[in-house]
Design an enzyme around this catalytic site. Structure first.
Site, PDB file in Angstrom:
ATOM      1  CG  HIS A   1      -1.854  -1.152   1.443  1.00 40.74           C
ATOM      2  ND1 HIS A   1      -2.205  -1.564   2.572  1.00 40.74           N
ATOM      3  CD2 HIS A   1      -2.758  -1.713   0.314  1.00 40.74           C
ATOM      4  CE1 HIS A   1      -3.198  -2.528   2.077  1.00 40.74           C
ATOM      5  NE2 HIS A   1      -3.241  -2.708   0.945  1.00 40.74           N
TER       6      HIS A   1
ATOM      7  CE  LYS B   1       1.683   3.249   5.385  1.00 41.76           C
ATOM      8  NZ  LYS B   1       1.168   2.053   4.641  1.00 41.76           N
TER       9      LYS B   1
ATOM     10  CE1 TYR C   1      -0.424   2.171   8.818  1.00 37.05           C
ATOM     11  CE2 TYR C   1      -0.842   0.144   9.938  1.00 37.05           C
ATOM     12  CZ  TYR C   1      -1.239   0.946   8.850  1.00 37.05           C
ATOM     13  OH  TYR C   1      -2.339   0.473   8.312  1.00 37.05           O
TER      14      TYR C   1
ATOM     15  CG  ASP D   1      -4.471  -5.657  -0.015  1.00 38.31           C
ATOM     16  OD1 ASP D   1      -4.771  -4.500  -0.326  1.00 38.31           O
ATOM     17  OD2 ASP D   1      -3.986  -5.984   0.990  1.00 38.31           O
TER      18      ASP D   1
END
Length: 185
Positions: free
Chosen positions: A49, A59, A119, A160
């Protein structure tokens, strides 16, 4: 990077985010949102992603329950390491974290059941800028570990499973002059 743990008979304590220490390592991201995911089944892949500018995200990823194989893929077309990746095993036990800069795709594979991943991100979620790359793109050739005892590998969301290959994905991340480097363990 692995934050230090201070242990005694009760367990341990760790500073998982310390702005100055991260800045000393070259991480200047100002985090604005924390995300928390739970994956029930071993062999689950989330990603690859990213968010496109103007809402691209850096991140700081850690696993707080279970164990994951965490991946960052260089998506900066002008980079000499475009399409290459780094990976690390993150677990609640080892306490490691992975910083994923802007311009990199992010994915992880759960190596056991009941994984939780937290995250920090430096821009807010903006669905109109989200994108992704197919988990098994042969041009990236991620060496995903084999997860024993899984009936279905990988477990993917419908979203996905429909992601494009790198050559067909829509993104334009700037290259600031720093190629992908091996991880410091």
């Amino acid at each position: 990077m692995t934050p230090r743990r201070f242990g005694d008979d009760r367990g341990w304590f760790s500073e998982t985010y310390h702005e100055q220490r991260l800045r000393d390592l070259g991480v200047t991201a100002k985090f604005v949102q924390d995300n928390h995911s739970y994956s029930k089944q071993a062999g689950t892949i989330r990603g690859i992603h990213f968010q496109r500018p103007p809402h691209a995200q850096a991140k700081l990823v850690r696993c707080i329950r279970g164990q994951i194989f965490d991946v960052a893929v260089d998506l900066r077309r002008a980079s000499p390491t475009f399409g290459r990746y780094v990976a690390a095993e993150l677990s609640a036990q080892n306490g490691r974290q992975l910083f994923v800069p802007v311009g990199f795709g992010h994915a992880f594979l759960t190596l056991e059941a009941d994984c939780e991943v937290i995250y920090k991100v430096d821009d807010y979620y903006a669905p109109e800028t989200e994108g992704g790359i197919c988990w098994n793109d042969p041009s990236i050739a991620i060496a995903w570990p084999v997860v024993d005892g899984t009936e279905t590998f990988p477990m993917l969301s419908a979203k996905d499973a429909a992601l494009p290959f790198l050559s067909d994905a829509d993104f334009d991340f700037p290259y600031e002059g720093t190629p992908l480097a091996p991880l410091n363990e």
